[in-house]
Design a protein around this motif. Structure first.
Motif, PDB file in Angstrom:
ATOM      1  N   TRP A  80       0.828  -1.209   0.000  1.00 46.19           N
ATOM      2  CA  TRP A  80       0.000   0.000   0.000  1.00 46.19           C
ATOM      3  C   TRP A  80       0.860   1.256   0.000  1.00 46.19           C
ATOM      4  O   TRP A  80       0.628   2.196  -0.768  1.00 46.19           O
ATOM      5  N   ARG A  81       1.903   1.278   0.848  1.00 45.70           N
ATOM      6  CA  ARG A  81       2.791   2.444   0.909  1.00 45.70           C
ATOM      7  C   ARG A  81       3.520   2.644  -0.410  1.00 45.70           C
ATOM      8  O   ARG A  81       3.696   3.786  -0.864  1.00 45.70           O
ATOM      9  N   THR A  82       3.929   1.553  -1.034  1.00 50.38           N
ATOM     10  CA  THR A  82       4.656   1.666  -2.289  1.00 50.38           C
ATOM     11  C   THR A  82       3.774   2.216  -3.398  1.00 50.38           C
ATOM     12  O   THR A  82       4.207   3.052  -4.202  1.00 50.38           O
ATOM     13  N   VAL A  83       2.530   1.771  -3.444  1.00 49.64           N
ATOM     14  CA  VAL A  83       1.602   2.303  -4.447  1.00 49.64           C
ATOM     15  C   VAL A  83       1.388   3.795  -4.240  1.00 49.64           C
ATOM     16  O   VAL A  83       1.454   4.583  -5.199  1.00 49.64           O
ATOM     17  N   ARG A  84       1.160   4.195  -3.020  1.00 53.31           N
ATOM     18  CA  ARG A  84       0.914   5.611  -2.742  1.00 53.31           C
ATOM     19  C   ARG A  84       2.142   6.470  -3.063  1.00 53.31           C
ATOM     20  O   ARG A  84       2.004   7.597  -3.540  1.00 53.31           O
ATOM     21  N   ARG A  85       3.320   5.927  -2.821  1.00 54.18           N
ATOM     22  CA  ARG A  85       4.536   6.717  -3.013  1.00 54.18           C
ATOM     23  C   ARG A  85       5.029   6.733  -4.459  1.00 54.18           C
ATOM     24  O   ARG A  85       5.479   7.764  -4.970  1.00 54.18           O
ATOM     25  N   ASP A  86       4.942   5.564  -5.151  1.00 49.32           N
ATOM     26  CA  ASP A  86       5.656   5.417  -6.412  1.00 49.32           C
ATOM     27  C   ASP A  86       4.784   5.312  -7.654  1.00 49.32           C
ATOM     28  O   ASP A  86       5.257   5.619  -8.754  1.00 49.32           O
ATOM     29  N   LEU A 115      10.669  -5.960  -3.495  1.00 44.92           N
ATOM     30  CA  LEU A 115      11.578  -5.760  -4.610  1.00 44.92           C
ATOM     31  C   LEU A 115      11.553  -4.308  -5.084  1.00 44.92           C
ATOM     32  O   LEU A 115      10.705  -3.521  -4.663  1.00 44.92           O
ATOM     33  N   SER A 116      12.442  -4.002  -5.999  1.00 45.86           N
ATOM     34  CA  SER A 116      12.438  -2.727  -6.702  1.00 45.86           C
ATOM     35  C   SER A 116      12.313  -3.038  -8.187  1.00 45.86           C
ATOM     36  O   SER A 116      13.197  -3.678  -8.770  1.00 45.86           O
ATOM     37  N   LEU A 117      11.214  -2.617  -8.796  1.00 45.60           N
ATOM     38  CA  LEU A 117      10.931  -2.923 -10.195  1.00 45.60           C
ATOM     39  C   LEU A 117      11.007  -1.659 -11.048  1.00 45.60           C
ATOM     40  O   LEU A 117      11.217  -0.569 -10.543  1.00 45.60           O
ATOM     41  N   ALA A 118      10.789  -1.840 -12.352  1.00 42.91           N
ATOM     42  CA  ALA A 118      10.835  -0.749 -13.337  1.00 42.91           C
ATOM     43  C   ALA A 118      12.235  -0.139 -13.372  1.00 42.91           C
ATOM     44  O   ALA A 118      13.220  -0.856 -13.326  1.00 42.91           O
ATOM     45  N   GLY A 119      12.342   1.191 -13.475  1.00 41.01           N
ATOM     46  CA  GLY A 119      13.648   1.814 -13.605  1.00 41.01           C
ATOM     47  C   GLY A 119      14.124   1.832 -15.050  1.00 41.01           C
ATOM     48  O   GLY A 119      13.345   1.622 -15.985  1.00 41.01           O
ATOM     49  N   PRO A 120      15.420   2.071 -15.279  1.00 44.40           N
ATOM     50  CA  PRO A 120      15.952   2.192 -16.652  1.00 44.40           C
ATOM     51  C   PRO A 120      15.792   0.906 -17.447  1.00 44.40           C
ATOM     52  O   PRO A 120      16.040  -0.187 -16.948  1.00 44.40           O
ATOM     53  N   ARG A 121      15.369   1.059 -18.711  1.00 40.54           N
ATOM     54  CA  ARG A 121      15.228  -0.072 -19.618  1.00 40.54           C
ATOM     55  C   ARG A 121      15.587   0.380 -21.022  1.00 40.54           C
ATOM     56  O   ARG A 121      15.700   1.581 -21.275  1.00 40.54           O
ATOM     57  N   THR A 122      15.741  -0.557 -21.937  1.00 41.44           N
ATOM     58  CA  THR A 122      16.098  -0.236 -23.317  1.00 41.44           C
ATOM     59  C   THR A 122      15.072  -0.832 -24.265  1.00 41.44           C
ATOM     60  O   THR A 122      14.743  -2.016 -24.176  1.00 41.44           O
ATOM     61  N   TYR A 123      14.557  -0.005 -25.176  1.00 38.76           N
ATOM     62  CA  TYR A 123      13.593  -0.435 -26.180  1.00 38.76           C
ATOM     63  C   TYR A 123      14.144  -0.080 -27.562  1.00 38.76           C
ATOM     64  O   TYR A 123      14.364   1.095 -27.862  1.00 38.76           O
ATOM     65  N   ASN A 126      11.373   0.166  -3.063  1.00 45.29           N
ATOM     66  CA  ASN A 126      12.740   0.449  -2.630  1.00 45.29           C
ATOM     67  C   ASN A 126      13.423  -0.795  -2.068  1.00 45.29           C
ATOM     68  O   ASN A 126      14.339  -0.705  -1.258  1.00 45.29           O
ATOM     69  N   GLY A 127      12.967  -1.971  -2.532  1.00 42.83           N
ATOM     70  CA  GLY A 127      13.570  -3.222  -2.082  1.00 42.83           C
ATOM     71  C   GLY A 127      14.744  -3.626  -2.939  1.00 42.83           C
ATOM     72  O   GLY A 127      15.377  -2.799  -3.603  1.00 42.83           O
ATOM     73  N   SER A 128      15.015  -4.913  -2.988  1.00 41.65           N
ATOM     74  CA  SER A 128      16.164  -5.440  -3.708  1.00 41.65           C
ATOM     75  C   SER A 128      15.933  -5.427  -5.218  1.00 41.65           C
ATOM     76  O   SER A 128      14.832  -5.672  -5.688  1.00 41.65           O
ATOM     77  N   ARG A 129      17.006  -5.162  -5.965  1.00 32.77           N
ATOM     78  CA  ARG A 129      16.976  -5.287  -7.428  1.00 32.77           C
ATOM     79  C   ARG A 129      17.411  -6.684  -7.861  1.00 32.77           C
ATOM     80  O   ARG A 129      17.302  -7.031  -9.026  1.00 32.77           O
ATOM     81  N   GLU A 130      17.935  -7.468  -6.946  1.00 35.87           N
ATOM     82  CA  GLU A 130      18.497  -8.787  -7.269  1.00 35.87           C
ATOM     83  C   GLU A 130      17.415  -9.864  -7.238  1.00 35.87           C
ATOM     84  O   GLU A 130      17.410 -10.748  -6.381  1.00 35.87           O
ATOM     85  N   ALA A 131      16.496  -9.773  -8.181  1.00 37.82           N
ATOM     86  CA  ALA A 131      15.437 -10.782  -8.294  1.00 37.82           C
ATOM     87  C   ALA A 131      15.983 -12.027  -8.981  1.00 37.82           C
ATOM     88  O   ALA A 131      16.970 -11.979  -9.716  1.00 37.82           O
ATOM     89  N   ASP A 132      15.323 -13.151  -8.757  1.00 35.44           N
ATOM     90  CA  ASP A 132      15.702 -14.398  -9.412  1.00 35.44           C
ATOM     91  C   ASP A 132      14.454 -15.232  -9.672  1.00 35.44           C
ATOM     92  O   ASP A 132      13.322 -14.763  -9.475  1.00 35.44           O
TER      93      ASP A 132
END
Length: 312
Positions: free
Chosen positions: A225-231, A253-261, A273-279
């Motif tokens: 809920w906090r993440t939706v309201r903030r981000d 986790l931390s999703l989205a951010g820089p990507r290439t299309y 604001n969690g981990s970017r190291e998903a698996d």
């Protein structure tokens, strides 16, 4: 929804007669080829509006006629439900995302990149394992909204015409709504209308994921809920940020951010604001959350149906 969950849309049927979205796509492609020529930008935008209006007029009229004729028949409502189920993607969405986790687990990074390329539009050749996993989870969150919640939302509101018109708009956006030089003007109307019709479902999807995270030991409803309201509102899409932020917060986790299309780097805000190291393990966690959220949606629609029946 239960029909689609149980049987999906058989591959043999797709090979034999195609699929409603394929038929819509063929019409959109023909309009693009015939009308989107080398003309002034304002004229291309007008022709794009006319093409979209023609598409929606044809699809809407066909859906109204088919629904009205089927409902005259014994058990016609079941036939309508079968047709509507072809435009919901609960089963196939789960399968495609699960394929990414399986590819990463069993065949390594190259297989994971190949599997995730079927469900995302970004460049996948340069993704590491964490990038592949994040892409799969982001696609799951966004497509839960676009391919499940939104079609069901418009089906509940307007029956077979509602879901058919939604799929026509969504398909047009996916084909001509991107900001490429060819489609910046011609696809303007499709992109704007798709943003509008997805607005209620994207917020509802976030609420479903938050509710599902409250039922699971590995999720956090408060953090989601906090993440939706903030981000969520920081996302470059007016809708995608809501399910992505809810998923990111629920899973830590931390999703989205820089990507290439297409070789072009796109800077987007981070969701969570969690981990970017998903698996692959995180993909399975996301799929479990998706199943719970979808079950809540099925139960909610069933409760609505029961209420309408009770009210006569």
């Amino acid at each position: 929804m239960l029909i689609e969950l149980c049987i999906g849309y058989p591959e043999r049927l797709t090979r034999a007669i195609g699929h409603p979205v394929i038929w819509m796509g063929a019409l959109i492609e023909r309009c693009d080829r015939l009308l989107n020529g080398e003309t002034a930008p304002h004229l291309r935008r007008l022709l794009g509006v006319l093409a979209l209006a023609a598409l929606l007029g044809l699809v809407g009229a066909a859906a109204v006629v088919v629904q009205s004729q089927l409902l005259r028949l014994p058990y016609g409502l079941i036939a309508v439900a079968v047709l509507a189920s072809t435009m919901i993607a609960q089963r196939s969405l789960h399968r495609y995302v699960a394929n990414v986790a399986s590819a990463l687990d069993t065949n390594g990074l190259a297989a994971g990149r190949q599997a995730v390329s079927h469900i995302v539009g970004r460049d996948t050749a340069g993704l590491d394992r964490a990038g592949v996993a994040r892409a799969a989870i982001e696609s799951l969150a966004e497509n839960f909204s676009d391919a499940v919640v939104a079609p069901v939302f418009w089906l509940v509101l307007a029956g077979l015409p509602g879901i058919a018109l939604y799929k026509a708009i969504n398909t047009a956006d996916s084909m001509i709504g991107h900001h490429t030089p060819r489609h910046t003007d011609f696809g303007w109307a499709a992109a704007r209308l798709d943003d509008l019709v997805n607005l209620p479902a994207s917020r509802l999807t976030a609420l479903l994921l938050i509710a599902a995270s409250a039922l699971r030991m590995d999720g956090s409803a408060r953090r989601a809920w906090r993440t939706v309201r903030r981000d969520a509102a920081k996302h470059r899409s007016p809708n995608a940020g809501y399910p992505e932020a809810a998923m990111a917060g629920a899973l830590g986790l931390s999703l989205a951010g820089p990507r290439t299309y297409g070789g072009v780097a796109v800077e987007d805000a981070l969701m969570g604001n969690g981990s970017r190291e998903a698996d692959a393990k995180d993909i399975h966690r996301a799929l479990a959350l998706y199943r719970s959220a979808d079950a809540i949606l099925v139960a909610f629609v069933a409760a609505l149906a029961a209420l309408f029946i009770a009210l006569g």
